[in-house]
Write a protein that holds these residues in place. Structure first.
Motif, PDB file in Angstrom:
ATOM      1  N   ARG A 235       0.785  -1.229   0.000  1.00 46.81           N
ATOM      2  CA  ARG A 235       0.000   0.000   0.000  1.00 46.81           C
ATOM      3  C   ARG A 235       0.823   1.288   0.000  1.00 46.81           C
ATOM      4  O   ARG A 235       0.346   2.299  -0.484  1.00 46.81           O
TER       5      ARG A 235
ATOM      6  N   LEU B 204      -1.930   2.642   8.168  1.00 49.84           N
ATOM      7  CA  LEU B 204      -1.313   3.576   7.223  1.00 49.84           C
ATOM      8  C   LEU B 204      -1.538   5.053   7.522  1.00 49.84           C
ATOM      9  O   LEU B 204      -0.597   5.839   7.400  1.00 49.84           O
TER      10      LEU B 204
ATOM     11  N   THR C 119      -5.130  -7.554   6.227  1.00 49.19           N
ATOM     12  CA  THR C 119      -5.366  -6.460   5.286  1.00 49.19           C
ATOM     13  C   THR C 119      -5.977  -5.256   5.986  1.00 49.19           C
ATOM     14  O   THR C 119      -5.528  -4.115   5.804  1.00 49.19           O
ATOM     15  N   LEU C 120      -6.972  -5.482   6.804  1.00 49.73           N
ATOM     16  CA  LEU C 120      -7.634  -4.394   7.530  1.00 49.73           C
ATOM     17  C   LEU C 120      -6.660  -3.704   8.493  1.00 49.73           C
ATOM     18  O   LEU C 120      -6.630  -2.472   8.582  1.00 49.73           O
TER      19      LEU C 120
ATOM     20  N   GLU D  58      -4.341  -1.478   6.499  1.00 48.33           N
ATOM     21  CA  GLU D  58      -5.040  -0.280   6.020  1.00 48.33           C
ATOM     22  C   GLU D  58      -5.287   0.724   7.140  1.00 48.33           C
ATOM     23  O   GLU D  58      -5.160   1.928   6.941  1.00 48.33           O
ATOM     24  N   ARG D  59      -5.601   0.239   8.324  1.00 48.17           N
ATOM     25  CA  ARG D  59      -5.854   1.146   9.445  1.00 48.17           C
ATOM     26  C   ARG D  59      -4.567   1.729  10.025  1.00 48.17           C
ATOM     27  O   ARG D  59      -4.598   2.780  10.651  1.00 48.17           O
TER      28      ARG D  59
END
Length: 190
Positions: free
Chosen positions: A34, A173, A166-167, A170-171
């Protein structure tokens, strides 16, 4: 050109290969998918012998000191341990005993753990989170716990765990690079 952000993953496992290390590698890879990061994995199986006899930081060999600096200078820490006698491994705690008291203030820390079954999942809340609260680190609300049934050998096979990885990435970042750089001497005054 070097990567913009430094992600350091610290595995408290005392074995190689390790499900804990596999989980941390998966989380680090999810972050790296990401944003532009330089991922550095620290495994206790490699540096443990250099930690074992040290009572003070200046007793440590240069290779271990280098790993401590990597932890302190990271933009994001991903830390994990297998559940061992209802807690993280003792050598994992010994490693963090050498980290500067104010070196992790405001640093985002993503917590992870592995264990034999679901009953050990609270290690994140009852053991890891308080350790990093002492350092005034910013522990991310979402941790990742995986049990033996979530793996085939040392590969994550559970879609639920992969989704949580994955979650969590993402949180994490939005907080990478957010922690202010503060002089530890100023914090010591409080």
């Amino acid at each position: 050109m070097s990567a913009r952000y430094r992600v350091v993953a610290v595995s408290g496992s005392l074995h190689e290969p390790s499900k804990t290390t596999a989980l941390l590698r998966a989380i680090a890879a999810a972050v790296a998918e990401r944003i532009d990061v330089d991922v550095h994995i620290i495994e206790l199986t490699e540096i443990g012998p250099g930690l074992a006899g040290a009572l003070r930081r200046d007793d440590l060999p240069p290779a271990v000191e280098e790993q401590l600096r990597a932890i302190e200078e990271a933009d994001l820490l991903i830390v994990g341990s297998p559940v061992y006698r209802a807690s993280f491994t003792g050598l994992f705690k010994h490693l963090f005993d050498f980290i500067g008291q104010y070196a992790l203030v405001g640093k985002p820390v993503l917590l992870a753990a592995t264990g034999g079954g679901e009953r050990h999942a609270l290690i994140i809340e009852h053991q890891l989170r308080p350790l990093f609260a002492f350092f005034q680190a910013l522990t991310l609300p979402l941790g990742v716990y995986a049990s033996n049934t979530d793996f085939a050998g040392y590969e994550i096979i559970s879609e639920q765990i992969l989704s949580r990885v994955t979650l969590a990435a993402e949180r994490a970042l939005p907080l990478v690079g957010y922690a202010p750089v503060t002089d530890p001497r100023a914090l010591a005054a409080f």
